[in-house]
Design a protein around this motif. Structure first.
Motif, PDB file in Angstrom:
ATOM      1  N   GLU A   1       2.061   1.888  -3.423  1.00 21.56           N
ATOM      2  CA  GLU A   1       0.956   2.348  -4.265  1.00 21.56           C
ATOM      3  C   GLU A   1       0.656   3.827  -4.011  1.00 21.56           C
ATOM      4  O   GLU A   1       0.476   4.614  -4.954  1.00 21.56           O
ATOM      5  CB  GLU A   1      -0.273   1.493  -3.968  1.00 21.56           C
ATOM      6  CG  GLU A   1      -1.503   1.822  -4.787  1.00 21.56           C
ATOM      7  CD  GLU A   1      -2.696   0.955  -4.409  1.00 21.56           C
ATOM      8  OE1 GLU A   1      -3.797   1.231  -4.904  1.00 21.56           O
ATOM      9  OE2 GLU A   1      -2.514   0.008  -3.605  1.00 21.56           O
TER      10      GLU A   1
ATOM     11  N   SER B   1      -6.298  -9.121   4.883  1.00 21.34           N
ATOM     12  CA  SER B   1      -5.093  -8.710   4.158  1.00 21.34           C
ATOM     13  C   SER B   1      -5.120  -7.195   4.029  1.00 21.34           C
ATOM     14  O   SER B   1      -6.120  -6.622   3.614  1.00 21.34           O
ATOM     15  CB  SER B   1      -5.041  -9.352   2.768  1.00 21.34           C
ATOM     16  OG  SER B   1      -3.988  -8.786   2.010  1.00 21.34           O
TER      17      SER B   1
ATOM     18  N   SER C   1      -2.864  -5.755   2.126  1.00 22.97           N
ATOM     19  CA  SER C   1      -2.294  -5.501   0.798  1.00 22.97           C
ATOM     20  C   SER C   1      -3.328  -5.616  -0.314  1.00 22.97           C
ATOM     21  O   SER C   1      -3.171  -5.025  -1.376  1.00 22.97           O
ATOM     22  CB  SER C   1      -1.161  -6.495   0.503  1.00 22.97           C
ATOM     23  OG  SER C   1      -0.141  -6.376   1.454  1.00 22.97           O
ATOM     24  N   SER C   2      -4.366  -6.418  -0.083  1.00 25.05           N
ATOM     25  CA  SER C   2      -5.374  -6.660  -1.120  1.00 25.05           C
ATOM     26  C   SER C   2      -6.691  -6.965  -0.428  1.00 25.05           C
ATOM     27  O   SER C   2      -6.798  -6.910   0.801  1.00 25.05           O
ATOM     28  CB  SER C   2      -4.954  -7.829  -2.015  1.00 25.05           C
ATOM     29  OG  SER C   2      -4.765  -9.004  -1.234  1.00 25.05           O
TER      30      SER C   2
ATOM     31  N   ARG D   1       0.829  -1.203   0.000  1.00 24.48           N
ATOM     32  CA  ARG D   1       0.000   0.000   0.000  1.00 24.48           C
ATOM     33  C   ARG D   1       0.867   1.259   0.000  1.00 24.48           C
ATOM     34  O   ARG D   1       0.539   2.251  -0.674  1.00 24.48           O
ATOM     35  CB  ARG D   1      -0.921   0.003   1.227  1.00 24.48           C
ATOM     36  CG  ARG D   1      -1.939  -1.123   1.259  1.00 24.48           C
ATOM     37  CD  ARG D   1      -2.938  -1.029   0.136  1.00 24.48           C
ATOM     38  NE  ARG D   1      -4.034  -1.981   0.341  1.00 24.48           N
ATOM     39  CZ  ARG D   1      -4.931  -2.299  -0.577  1.00 24.48           C
ATOM     40  NH1 ARG D   1      -4.855  -1.754  -1.777  1.00 24.48           N
ATOM     41  NH2 ARG D   1      -5.895  -3.162  -0.316  1.00 24.48           N
TER      42      ARG D   1
END
Length: 540
Positions: free
Chosen positions: A328, A492, A494-495, A325
């Protein structure tokens, strides 16, 4: 360090005069409409040798125009601003944060705030309780969004505070009272005129429909209806809208210059790099906060669930700490969109503000204040929990609080139950048990099309009932596995939260569902998977 001074292009007296002139212009426009019509009526009367019937018609028309102007512009009470929100924190509550605020106010050379509130927004703001159109100073207030403390470093927070206090040094906040008064008066008047015009238009249309229906009832052809427009009040609304455009173009152009000046004040105090970094981070923080609230904090809202106290807002730190993240968000901050300045926006495009700061000479303060700003809070978890109580809607008090892994698992289980309702209704509505066993048995008996006909069409393939049956079967199987403790959803950062199926099932699950919904259905592969997982459907 000496107090920072930066100009905004206009002197304070000039900006004050401009703000007052814009506000006065609105009322002068309304007065000109009233006085102009009255003057015309007087001139027509004086130019006539006696009272004519036409004069009374003109006077009636004048009254129709003047009344809404007087009623809406001069006599209607303006809406008052709402009460201050957020969580007030005292110097005893948060000594380190207050010390930081006092230090930046001193460096900026302004009188600091008397009140500090934490809010849930990705924003910081200052205001002052002035009187007499901003000429008499008053109590000053500062609001700091908790997401800024979570997502910014101490140096970046210094830049945000210096920017806000820069508005005090330029007296922007005091003069803003006049601009806000004009904006409130204009928007309220235009909105009220449109509302009145809408009601009048609706009455016109209803009257015309009633007349048409009456003629039809008498066997006569209805007359062609005139288009209802909302009358003179719509015309007045459009006229004041033209002035509003002038008002906003002039006032917001000053606002944009003020933002640039406040950015320069921030760079002088917190450093060029910290100021540019804060400007880049704030839009990405806003996007991260919105995503986090939707995908994490409120994922269990409909199921009556929330994270443990302090994590509704504090959980954003977990998202920001995830390496994927972070990468991103960093990419988003580096790729700010290029936008043209909006003449009706008080803030310049963020990319232009960043470019203006990065064009300043290097000041050697790149590594100063790199610690997280959240460290300035005493007992941050407890403070964020108090912020939840102060800002969440009353319904939040009735929600059950869970740790993140439990919250994700129970939230998705509740969603799985809701998703499986169509197939459960289809089964029970046709006299079958609401189980995977009953579904597979029905398919084996050739009753799959009957079940598919009872399901909502799949939006992706509305003409393919087999597609709907396949989707419904998958949902019911997932619910059965999760209820039996054989499948689970894992958190999660991350996703998206992942559904974990029994070992060896994920690779063959899609093919087994395809077989169930095929033209020649075969439930064998799915039955074998379920048996291997420990979920035993009844034999046909």
């Amino acid at each position: 360090m000496a107090a920072v001074q930066h100009g905004t292009g206009l002197s304070v007296p000039a900006r004050a005069l401009q703000a007052v002139a814009l506000l006065a212009g609105f009322y002068l426009l309304a007065a000109a409409v009233v006085l102009g019509l009255l003057g015309l009526d007087v001139a027509l009367y004086l130019g006539s040798d006696h009272l004519r019937a036409a004069l009374f018609k003109i006077w009636a028309l004048t009254a129709v125009v003047i009344y809404p102007v007087l009623r809406v512009v001069f006599l209607t009470r303006r809406p008052k601003g709402g009460e201050a929100g957020g969580l007030p924190v005292t110097r005893a509550d948060q000594p380190a944060l207050w010390a930081r605020v006092d230090r930046i106010a001193e460096l900026t050379g302004v009188r600091g705030p008397a009140e500090l509130r934490l809010t849930a927004e990705v924003n910081a703001a200052v205001r002052e309780d002035t009187r007499l159109l901003g000429l008499i100073p008053g109590k000053r207030h500062l609001e700091i969004g908790a997401p800024l403390l979570i997502g910014l470093t101490e140096a970046e927070l210094d830049a945000v505070l210096a920017h806000e206090f820069g508005h005090f040094s330029h007296q922007d906040v005091r003069l803003a009272g006049v601009t806000v008064a004009g904006r409130t008066a204009i928007l309220h008047s235009i909105g009220t005129l449109h509302e009145r015009a809408d009601r009048y238009q609706a009455e016109e249309e209803a009257e015309q429909r009633a007349l048409a229906e009456d003629r039809l009832a008498r066997g006569r052809k209805p007359k062609a209806q005139d288009e209802a427009t909302g009358g003179v009040q719509r015309v007045l609304a459009h006229m004041f809208t033209l002035y509003a455009k002038l008002f906003f173009r002039v006032s917001e152009s000053v606002g944009r210059r003020q933002e640039y000046a406040a950015d320069r004040a921030a760079a002088a105090i917190a450093g060029r790099d910290a100021t540019a970094s804060a400007l880049r981070k704030i839009p990405t923080l806003a996007a991260a906060q919105s995503f986090y609230l939707d995908a994490y904090a409120t994922v269990g809202w409909d199921a009556g669930l929330l994270p443990v106290p302090g994590q509704v807002y504090g959980g954003l730190a977990r998202l920001l700490a995830d390496p994927a993240r972070r990468e991103e968000l960093a990419a988003l901050g580096l790729a700010l969109p290029e936008q043209a300045a909006d003449p009706y926006d008080s803030h310049p495009p963020i990319a232009q503000r960043v470019a203006a700061i990065e064009a300043l000479p290097a000041d050697g303060r790149a590594d100063a204040g790199a610690g997280p700003a959240l460290g300035l809070l005493e007992r941050p978890e407890r403070t964020l929990a108090a912020l939840e109580k102060a800002t969440l809607v009353p319904e939040a008090a009735g929600k059950r609080r869970l740790d993140w892994p439990e919250l994700v698992a129970e939230s998705h289980l509740a969603q799985a139950k809701a998703a499986a309702q169509p197939i459960l209704r289809a089964l029970t509505g046709s006299g079958r048990p609401g189980t995977v066993d009953a579904l597979l048995d029905a398919v084996d008996r050739g009753e799959g099309p009957d079940l598919a006909g009872r399901l909502p069409a799949d939006p992706a393939a509305p003409a393919a009932p087999g597609r709907a049956l396949r989707t419904a079967t998958g949902r019911l199987v997932v619910l059965a596995l999760a209820t039996a403790g054989l499948a689970r959803w894992e958190l999660s950062w991350s996703s998206a939260s992942a559904l974990v199926l029994p070992e060896g099932m994920a690779e063959r699950f899609d093919a087994a569902l395809d077989a169930v919904a095929a033209d020649a259905p075969d439930t064998g592969p799915l039955r074998a998977l379920l048996a291997g997982a420990g979920l035993q459907p009844a034999a046909v």
